[in-house]
Design a protein around this motif. Structure first.
Motif, short mmCIF file in Angstrom:
data_model
loop_
_atom_site.label_atom_id
_atom_site.label_comp_id
_atom_site.label_asym_id
_atom_site.label_seq_id
_atom_site.Cartn_x
_atom_site.Cartn_y
_atom_site.Cartn_z
N GLU A 1 51.80 25.33 58.55
CA GLU A 1 52.33 26.58 58.01
C GLU A 1 51.20 27.47 57.53
O GLU A 1 51.20 28.69 57.76
CB GLU A 1 53.28 26.26 56.85
CG GLU A 1 53.84 27.47 56.15
CD GLU A 1 54.85 28.25 56.97
OE1 GLU A 1 55.25 29.33 56.51
OE2 GLU A 1 55.23 27.82 58.07
N ARG A 2 50.20 26.88 56.86
CA ARG A 2 49.03 27.66 56.40
C ARG A 2 48.31 28.29 57.58
O ARG A 2 47.98 29.48 57.54
CB ARG A 2 48.08 26.73 55.64
CG ARG A 2 46.80 27.42 55.16
CD ARG A 2 45.71 26.45 54.89
NE ARG A 2 45.41 25.68 56.10
CZ ARG A 2 44.83 24.49 56.09
NH1 ARG A 2 44.49 23.91 54.97
NH2 ARG A 2 44.59 23.85 57.20
N ASP A 3 48.10 27.53 58.62
CA ASP A 3 47.41 28.06 59.80
C ASP A 3 48.20 29.20 60.44
O ASP A 3 47.63 30.21 60.86
CB ASP A 3 47.16 26.95 60.81
CG ASP A 3 46.18 25.90 60.29
OD1 ASP A 3 45.47 26.17 59.29
OD2 ASP A 3 46.13 24.80 60.88
N ARG A 4 49.53 29.06 60.50
CA ARG A 4 50.38 30.11 61.06
C ARG A 4 50.28 31.38 60.22
O ARG A 4 50.14 32.48 60.76
CB ARG A 4 51.83 29.63 61.12
CG ARG A 4 52.77 30.63 61.78
CD ARG A 4 54.21 30.20 61.70
NE ARG A 4 54.72 30.17 60.33
CZ ARG A 4 55.07 31.25 59.62
NH1 ARG A 4 54.94 32.45 60.14
NH2 ARG A 4 55.53 31.13 58.39
N LEU A 5 50.32 31.22 58.89
CA LEU A 5 50.23 32.39 58.01
C LEU A 5 48.87 33.07 58.12
O LEU A 5 48.77 34.30 58.08
CB LEU A 5 50.51 31.99 56.56
CG LEU A 5 51.96 31.63 56.24
CD1 LEU A 5 52.07 30.99 54.87
CD2 LEU A 5 52.85 32.85 56.34
#
Length: 91
Positions: free
Chosen positions: A69-73
């Motif tokens: 999720e962090r990488d996507r954001l």
């Protein structure tokens, strides 16, 4: 309209979500270290650790999900502005 400083442009924005996810990852990593210590204590005491190890696996999976999720954001954030900040003046 409120002033905007840096990445935080509006309440509930992507930058705030990213900050939250990063804090949650760090919190979960701390919890994982604590859980590993408890598993070691149980092993030294001769107590079965299968349920504690299952919990540890779930925690690690949650961290993996949060990292995704962090990488996507991070990918969704606009790139930082390039160029001179002070309008071309040389100090």
């Amino acid at each position: 309209m409120p002033l905007s400083f840096g990445r935080l442009k509006r309440p509930g924005g992507k930058a705030m979500q990213l900050d939250y996810v990063q804090r949650e990852i760090e919190h979960m990593r701390t919890q994982v270290q604590r859980q590993r210590g408890e598993i070691r204590q149980l092993q030294r005491a001769g107590i079965p650790t299968s349920s504690a190890e299952a919990l540890l696996d779930r925690m690690l999976n949650k961290i993996d999900d949060l990292c995704a999720e962090r990488d996507r954001l991070k990918k969704e954030q606009p790139p930082p502005a390039k160029g001179r900040v002070l309008g071309g003046r040389s100090w």
